[in-house]
Design an enzyme around this catalytic site. Sequence first.
Site, PDB file in Angstrom:
ATOM      1  N   ALA A  92       0.825  -1.222   0.000  1.00 63.24           N
ATOM      2  CA  ALA A  92       0.000   0.000   0.000  1.00 63.24           C
ATOM      3  C   ALA A  92       0.853   1.264   0.000  1.00 63.24           C
ATOM      4  O   ALA A  92       0.366   2.343  -0.320  1.00 63.24           O
ATOM      5  CB  ALA A  92      -0.919  -0.015   1.216  1.00 63.24           C
ATOM      6  N   LYS A  93       2.114   1.143   0.392  1.00 65.25           N
ATOM      7  CA  LYS A  93       3.058   2.265   0.423  1.00 65.25           C
ATOM      8  C   LYS A  93       2.440   3.492   1.086  1.00 65.25           C
ATOM      9  O   LYS A  93       2.546   4.608   0.590  1.00 65.25           O
ATOM     10  CB  LYS A  93       3.573   2.565  -0.989  1.00 65.25           C
ATOM     11  CG  LYS A  93       4.136   1.283  -1.666  1.00 65.25           C
ATOM     12  CD  LYS A  93       5.219   1.517  -2.642  1.00 65.25           C
ATOM     13  CE  LYS A  93       5.923   0.248  -3.093  1.00 65.25           C
ATOM     14  NZ  LYS A  93       5.060  -0.798  -3.697  1.00 65.25           N
TER      15      LYS A  93
END
Lengths: 276, 276
Positions: A92-93
Amino acid sequence: MNKKQLFEQIKIKKSFLCVGLDPVMENIPKHLLKYDNPVLEFNKQIIDATKDLCVAYKPNTAFFESMGLKGWETLIKTWEYIPTDIFTIADAKRGDIGNTSAMYADAFFNQEKSGMSFDAITVAPYMGKDSVGPFLNYKDKWVILLALTSNAGHSDFQLHQTPEGKLYEEVIRISSQWADSDQLMYVVGATRGAEFENIRRLAPDNFLLVPGVGAQGGSLADVCQYGLNSECGLLVNSARGIIYASNGEDFAERAREEALKLQQEMEQILVSASLV
Amino acid sequence: MNKKQLFEQIKIKKSFLCVGLDPVMENIPKHLLKYDNPVLEFNKQIIDATKDLCVAYKPNTAFFESMGLKGWETLIKTWEYIPTDIFTIADAKRGDIGNTSAMYADAFFNQEKSGMSFDAITVAPYMGKDSVGPFLNYKDKWVILLALTSNAGHSDFQLHQTPEGKLYEEVIRISSQWADSDQLMYVVGATRGAEFENIRRLAPDNFLLVPGVGAQGGSLADVCQYGLNSECGLLVNSARGIIYASNGEDFAERAREEALKLQQEMEQILVSASLV
């Protein structure tokens, strides 16, 4: 899942393969379009075909978000479908100020609130310690911090020299004070072969999540030469090379073949290193 | 919305206020719980009460994601409800390798695919140019790049010295080669008053999105002293100070009062600078 359990799974399956689930509508085999949710059906068949060969699945949230509300539902249902003995990574960073990162932790770790409870989430380091902390409050949950990424843009900032070393080295050095190797992994691109020795010096005990084998051109042998440690210490991701091996009716079978090739290569490496 | 149109709205409303929509279930007034979607109703009433006083709304995606599928639906419906002459910012802090950032661009800019088309998205710079590029392919859409953030963790990496300057200065200097000030803004925390002069030197023409006024302790006067430019160049965000001014039946009225105070202060500043 804790570190000991993850290493157990690696030994049982003789594999440190992570399968990246990056579904793109255009690449979904035509015969699946008859399903109410073709993307979910695609993911399920990929999981069924590869679950005995890999130790982790990594859905990249971008691919689901791009499909709107239906995509988010598919992400939740894909997570639900992954067997509980397989490590799950929300790629998801994310990363924000502390009280906001706590919301992201709810989104990906707190099933009661969000419907999902991944084992790990990828996090961008730019906002520092308080952007990472809330994820570490969950027992046996992991932060996988971006260190040295596989893309061209890695050189824009990650290699910047600072008095203490390159920026990515500083990210590893400083963040290793926030959590130990039971909760913290690093993303290191497979295309960065030459840097693995250096990274292992800075992070001897941490697992490294390694994207970039296959479509992006990284070599498994190069990664393992310096990346392997006494608990394996590597999760090597392949996405496109497996899930899009074919876009015909044989897509799941072909995905299995590609996953099997990687698993067999990994088994050789684990045997050579006396880890299995 | 392009830069000229944004400045027009600022002049019409005599305001450069951005209202942060960070809904937390625990803070939703009790009398709204009778609605099928209390969070959406809350957002709608906040928007109705403040839309003539602000030029932008900034939903932080974390707060929606934490509520699972219903939360993502609420994000879409909240975006739909915002009047089209108001600038919309997806405060999502995304950023990934090029082909993945293209998916995030679809998620937040491509209504046909995702149901949403914000004017701007916040992006983390760590992965470099190709993580930003795909967002810039959309005409009149904006990237708001994290530069110097308002949280404690800003000092962990953003202030690191490099041969060319501090890391956040490098982020501004290098990224300004990727796009001009018609598509690129920077996040600069209001709590970094002393650095605004320096930032204006590096980014004279770019809009700055400034969180941290109010609950986080930043001062509007300090921000404007160096931050204001000939097209205003500032969007100052307040979230908690407005949306949680009261959690009683008067929440919308009280939110309006707090927004009005900021708008009036901003009008004074714009008049003093001969911008309106």
